[in-house]
Structure formats: C-alpha cells, structure tokens
Write an enzyme that holds these catalytic residues in place. Structure first.
Site, short mmCIF file in Angstrom:
data_model
loop_
_atom_site.label_atom_id
_atom_site.label_comp_id
_atom_site.label_asym_id
_atom_site.label_seq_id
_atom_site.Cartn_x
_atom_site.Cartn_y
_atom_site.Cartn_z
N LYS A 221 0.82 -1.22 0.00
CA LYS A 221 0.00 0.00 0.00
C LYS A 221 0.85 1.26 0.00
CE LYS A 221 -4.32 -1.81 0.67
NZ LYS A 221 -5.36 -2.19 1.62
N ARG A 255 -3.88 -9.95 4.74
CA ARG A 255 -4.09 -10.06 3.29
C ARG A 255 -2.82 -9.60 2.59
NH1 ARG A 255 -5.65 -6.88 -0.95
NH2 ARG A 255 -6.99 -7.83 -2.51
N1 HH2 Z 1 -7.23 -3.92 -0.13
C1 HH2 Z 1 -7.38 -4.03 -1.46
C2 HH2 Z 1 -8.35 -4.87 -1.97
N2 HH2 Z 1 -9.15 -5.59 -1.17
N3 HH2 Z 1 -9.84 -6.22 0.98
C3 HH2 Z 1 -9.72 -6.12 2.31
N4 HH2 Z 1 -10.52 -6.84 3.12
N5 HH2 Z 1 -8.79 -5.30 2.89
C4 HH2 Z 1 -7.96 -4.54 2.13
O1 HH2 Z 1 -7.14 -3.78 2.72
C5 HH2 Z 1 -8.05 -4.63 0.71
C6 HH2 Z 1 -9.03 -5.49 0.16
C7 HH2 Z 1 -6.50 -3.27 -2.39
O2 HH2 Z 1 -6.93 -3.57 -3.65
P1 HH2 Z 1 -6.22 -3.30 -5.02
O3 HH2 Z 1 -5.91 -1.84 -5.07
O4 HH2 Z 1 -7.05 -3.83 -6.12
O5 HH2 Z 1 -4.88 -4.10 -4.95
P2 HH2 Z 1 -4.57 -5.58 -4.49
O6 HH2 Z 1 -5.80 -6.41 -4.70
O7 HH2 Z 1 -3.41 -6.01 -5.34
O8 HH2 Z 1 -4.22 -5.48 -3.04
#
Ligand code: HH2
Length: 279
Positions: A221, A255
């Site tokens: 992040k 995650r």
């Molecule tokens: N962060 C992302 C996606 N889904 N779900 C939960 N429960 N918590 C999170 O912090 C979270 C999430 C970030 O999504 P994205 O920007 O698509 O990237 P990536 O899926 O590669 O982490």
C-alpha cells in the site's frame, strides 16, 4: 472467537491466518495485468497455497484509487473459472467484490468467503451473503474508490471506523449472519491519509476489542511507499513489518501478496508466542 466459519471450512484462529491475493485484473496496480488469464491465475493460486496461504482472495476488479469500475458480467468472466478450480481442489477461496451478482456467482462456484470493501452496503449484498453459509469480511471505506483519496476527513478516525464496523456487524446479525462468520477490517488506504492509516495501525487493538477477528491489508500500500520511499514492487520488507505490528495489536488475518515472506515472519512470531518458558 477461536475459529472462523467459512462455508464447510472451520478455520482455527489460534494462529494468525494468511490470505493470499490472487488478482485477475488487467489494471491492478500490483500485478499490472500479468494474471489476466484464468490458467495463470489458477497456477498462481496453487503456488500461494503451497507457500502457506490459508485463504485465497480472488478479485476481478481493482479498487486502487481512481481505478475504473468493471461491469459485473466482466468481473464474473474473470473470477469464475479461477474460483471453480481453486475451490474444487479444496482451497478456501474468498471473492473480493462489492457486487451482489458477482458474490452469487462466486458462492455458487464454491467460494467460502465474501470479502467486500463496501462491507455489504450495495443493494442486495447483505441478503446474498446471508443466504449463504460463507464468511464475510466487512471493510471500512470512506467514499468510493474513484474519489476516496481526494479529501479523506475524520474527527477521530479510530472511533469512527470502529463505530462503522459495529453498525455493519449489527446489520449482518440482523440479516442472520452469525458472528462466527464475520471478519472486520479498518480498510487501510481506503479514504485515509497517512496520518489516518498510522492511527488505525497504532490503535488496531481497539478494533480487536470488538470481539471479532480483525483483518489487516497493508501489502504494497501507498502508506508503505510514503514511509520508505519505495516503489510498489519494493515494499515487501515494509509490508512484513507492518503486518507483524498489526498482529501484535490483535490482527488475526493478513491479506498479502508475498505469502512466503509472511509465512516466515509468522513462523518466528508463533514460535516466540508459543514458547514454554523452561530451563
Ligand atoms: N485492499 C485491497 C483490496 N481488497 N480487501 C480487504 N478486506 N482489505 C484490504 O485492505 C483490501 C481489500 C487493495 O486492492 P487493489 O488496489 O485492487 O490491490 P490488491 O488487490 O493487489 O491489493
């Protein structure tokens, strides 16, 4: 809260669990589309499981700030074959989606968990999850992905995120979802500045006091980039450090993209935590 029920699975929470990220998107910030192919995503999912993932989180729509929305039919086309194959081989599969239509298709294909960054607020989402026996991850987000980072604002971020999650837990309970199926998540980076993210990590124990397993998603992040000056592909060490700090404050699910790195860190964590002091 000694276990999480997810479909037919009963996951022990005695040790922190690793949720491995399987992106099936051409525009996800972290994979850059390398997995925009079902077979590659399936192979990648098995690799993550072998590396030590307890849950595989399959997503077909990026939620990165400013990402374009994907129609439900396209999202289903991306994730369905991947979920079917991974769940069919006994993996605990979570679907990362905000859309009830995608949730329904994924649950029919064997998903055992719904991971929703909107905490089941879309019309029909709560009912869809309640009609299944899947686990749910309820995440806090201020605003919506397209504009959430424009001007995040809180009076007391920890208090407000906690209140939101309590309200969503109550809504889930009223809809018939048992607490043994629930996970809560502060939503690092979702409508939050660096200061907000740091406050949430520092006080994660206050969310853990709600009595439900807390998931932390800090992998790659931007807050890690802001603190280290590193690009998205160079944030592994910072991510492991941040996730271990989350575990120290009560997080039970992590995650992550790099499952092997997290598994090694947790091997140390678990050994120290479970050591019987002796001679
Ligand atoms: N962060 C992302 C996606 N889904 N779900 C939960 N429960 N918590 C999170 O912090 C979270 C999430 C970030 O999504 P994205 O920007 O698509 O990237 P990536 O899926 O590669 O982490």
């Amino acid at each position: 809260m000694s276990f999480l029920r997810a479909g037919t699975h009963r996951l022990s929470l005695a040790r922190p669990l690793i949720m491995g990220i399987v992106n099936v998107t051409p525009d996800s910030f972290s994979d850059g589309g390398r997995l925009d192919d079902a077979q590659a995503a399936i192979r990648y999912g098995f690799k993550l499981q072998e590396a030590g993932a307890d849950i595989l989180d399959v997503g077909g729509e990026s939620t990165r700030p400013g990402a374009a929305a994907v129609p439900a039919a396209e999202e289903i086309r991306r994730v369905l074959p991947v979920i079917e194959a991974l769940a069919g081989h006994g993996c605990v599969v979570s679907v990362d989606t905000m859309k009830p239509a995608v949730m329904r298709a994924a649950l029919d294909a064997g998903a055992a968990m719904v991971n929703d960054v909107m905490a089941l607020r879309a019309s029909g989402a709560l009912e869809t999850a309640a009609a299944s026996d899947a686990a749910v991850c309820l995440m806090h987000m201020q605003g919506e992905p397209q504009r959430m980072q424009q001007a995040p604002s809180y009076t007391d971020v920890v208090e407000e995120v906690g209140q939101f999650l309590q309200d969503r837990v109550a809504a889930c309970e009223a809809a018939g979802i048992g607490r043994e199926r629930m996970v809560i998540d502060p939503g690092f980076g979702f409508g939050k500045t660096l200061v907000h993210n740091l406050a949430l990590l520092r006080h994660l124990d206050r969310l853990a006091e709600l009595g439900l397993p807390v998931l932390a998603g800090l992998s790659r992040k931007s807050m890690l980039g802001a603190l280290t000056g590193r690009g998205v592909d160079e944030r592994e060490f910072a991510g492991v450090a941040a996730h271990l700090m989350a575990v120290a404050r009560g997080a039970r699910l992590l995650r992550v993209h790099n499952v092997a790195a997290m598994r090694d860190a947790l091997a140390i964590w678990n050994a120290v935590e479970e050591q019987q002091d002796g001679t």
